[in-house]
Structures are given as structure tokens and as C-alpha cells.
Design a protein around this motif. Structure first.
Motif, PDB file in Angstrom:
ATOM      1  N   GLU A   1      82.345  19.405  53.962  1.00 23.32           N
ATOM      2  CA  GLU A   1      82.321  20.584  53.094  1.00 23.32           C
ATOM      3  C   GLU A   1      83.516  20.591  52.152  1.00 23.32           C
ATOM      4  N   GLU A   2      84.681  20.264  52.666  1.00 26.15           N
ATOM      5  CA  GLU A   2      85.886  20.248  51.831  1.00 26.15           C
ATOM      6  C   GLU A   2      85.777  19.213  50.708  1.00 26.15           C
ATOM      7  N   ALA A   3      85.197  18.068  51.027  1.00 29.12           N
ATOM      8  CA  ALA A   3      85.124  16.986  50.038  1.00 29.12           C
ATOM      9  C   ALA A   3      83.936  17.099  49.091  1.00 29.12           C
ATOM     10  N   TRP A   4      82.779  17.589  49.568  1.00 29.44           N
ATOM     11  CA  TRP A   4      81.545  17.435  48.814  1.00 29.44           C
ATOM     12  C   TRP A   4      80.822  18.721  48.448  1.00 29.44           C
ATOM     13  N   ARG A   5      81.375  19.870  48.794  1.00 30.45           N
ATOM     14  CA  ARG A   5      80.734  21.126  48.396  1.00 30.45           C
ATOM     15  C   ARG A   5      81.001  21.387  46.913  1.00 30.45           C
ATOM     16  N   ARG A   6      79.951  21.817  46.212  1.00 33.14           N
ATOM     17  CA  ARG A   6      80.098  22.116  44.783  1.00 33.14           C
ATOM     18  C   ARG A   6      81.090  23.267  44.626  1.00 33.14           C
ATOM     19  N   PRO A   7      82.080  23.092  43.772  1.00 31.73           N
ATOM     20  CA  PRO A   7      83.055  24.165  43.534  1.00 31.73           C
ATOM     21  C   PRO A   7      82.381  25.430  42.998  1.00 31.73           C
ATOM     22  N   ALA A   8      83.020  26.569  43.212  1.00 31.57           N
ATOM     23  CA  ALA A   8      82.462  27.866  42.798  1.00 31.57           C
ATOM     24  C   ALA A   8      82.151  27.912  41.303  1.00 31.57           C
ATOM     25  N   ASP A   9      82.937  27.192  40.496  1.00 31.01           N
ATOM     26  CA  ASP A   9      82.692  27.206  39.047  1.00 31.01           C
ATOM     27  C   ASP A   9      81.557  26.260  38.642  1.00 31.01           C
ATOM     28  N   GLY A  10      80.994  25.531  39.614  1.00 30.82           N
ATOM     29  CA  GLY A  10      79.858  24.659  39.341  1.00 30.82           C
ATOM     30  C   GLY A  10      80.203  23.289  38.789  1.00 30.82           C
TER      31      GLY A  10
END
Length: 191
Positions: free
Chosen positions: A52-61
Motif C-alpha cells: 500500500e505504501e509503495a503502490w497505492r495511487r496518491p490522493a491527488d491521482g
């Protein structure tokens, strides 16, 4: 019944530390395709949080600037994948994830009994427990041409030997080799 495949990068000396066997663009593309084929991913808490830390899309997309094209392709697949997480310490999850509680063997058997193409498990600790329970139907190791000399070892502490049959192999330009195995018939009955 959905098969459960354990898939991981490993160094020539058996190390599974994600920092020791860093995939190149070609193996990242392979992993993105492998993840896309799976109906769902199965992780323990540590692997889930690391992914999740490495590959989750950031909140800004927007993906970080350090990501190359192969990183983004991999990130998009894993970000959108359904995930099941085995944890006794987490209370709730997001990132397309659901907690698995109770008896590990029963919970995973219920997942395997659902319709779908396959389940994919990664990490070190959870796959060891699943292998000991006889629940892994296929193993895929991408052996990276690296000697790490340290770190967690592939299936270190396995309760008993599991004989495997080679079902496929692929050599990458980097010298990495993908090896896919199934338990030999005498191992096929879940313990």
C-alpha cells in the motif's frame, strides 16, 4: 475452485527481501500481467502495508515522478485489485481490501471455493503458513541474478518437505528466470 498461487521475487541465495531482488521493467511487466490475471490478492499485514505504501495511487491521482512506465503499469494493476488481508492487529482496511479473520485454513478454503480465475498470495510469513497447510496450488518464483547474503529466506521454517513439478519457465533479458511449479501429486492433498 480457484487455485492459489504463491508468487515472489527471490535472489539466487533464497532471499525474499524486496530491496535485494529489485525487478527491472521486463519483470515488472510480467508481474503486472500476473496480478491482472488474478481475481484477488492475499496478503499478510506486513506485505499489505508495504504494498500500500509503495503502490497505492496518491490522493491527488498523480503517480510520483520516480515511477517509470513499467512502475506505473504495475501500480495501476495492484492499486485496483481486490485484496484480502490476514491480520489480528488491524481493525479496518480500505484500498479495495477486506480482513480475513478466524481460522486461516478455513478462511482461505472459503476463498478458494468461490468462483473466479485464481488467488495470488505474496510475502514471506503468510505463504509459509499456507504451504504448511497444503493450500498453495502453484508456486512462481522469479529468481533474480543477485546474491544478497542477508534477509528473509524463501519458505524458511517449512514444517515438511514439499516436492514440486516444474510446469513452466521463462528467461528474462536481465538473466532473471521465472519458474512455475505445482506440488507433486503426492503433496496435492491439503493437510
Amino acid at each position: 475452485m480457484r487455485p492459489l498461487r504463491y508468487a515472489i521475487n527471490v535472489t539466487l541465495d533464497g532471499c525474499c527481501d524486496h530491496r535485494a531482488g529489485v525487478p527491472d521493467a521486463e519483470s515488472h511487466a510480467h508481474w503486472a500481467t500476473t496480478l491482472a490475471r488474478a481475481d484477488a490478492l492475499l496478503f499478510g499485514r506486513v506485505t499489505y502495508q508495504m504494498m500500500e505504501e509503495a503502490w497505492r495511487r496518491p490522493a491527488d491521482g498523480r503517480w510520483p515522478e520516480w515511477m517509470g512506465e513499467s512502475d506505473i503499469a504495475f501500480a495501476e494493476v495492484i492499486d485496483g485489485a481486490r485484496k484480502y488481508v490476514v491480520s489480528s492487529t488491524l481493525d479496518e482496511l480500505d484500498w479495495n481490501a477486506e480482513l480475513l479473520r478466524g481460522d486461516l485454513g478455513e478462511a482461505v478454503r472459503r476463498l478458494k471455493d468461490q468462483p473466479g480465475p485464481e488467488l495470488l498470495v505474496g510475502g514471506v510469513t503468510l505463504p509459509l503458513a499456507l504451504a504448511d497447510l497444503g493450500l498453495i496450488d502453484e508456486y512462481e518464483f522469479i529468481v533474480q541474478p543477485v546474491l544478497a547474503g542477508h534477509g528473509p529466506r524463501l519458505l524458511d521454517g517449512l514444517a515438511q518437505r514439499i516436492d514440486l513439478e516444474l510446469v513452466d519457465r521463462h528467461v528474462f533479458r536481465s538473466g532473471a528466470v521465472s519458474l512455475r511449479y505445482r506440488p507433486a501429486p503426492e503433496n496435492s492433498v491439503a493437510r
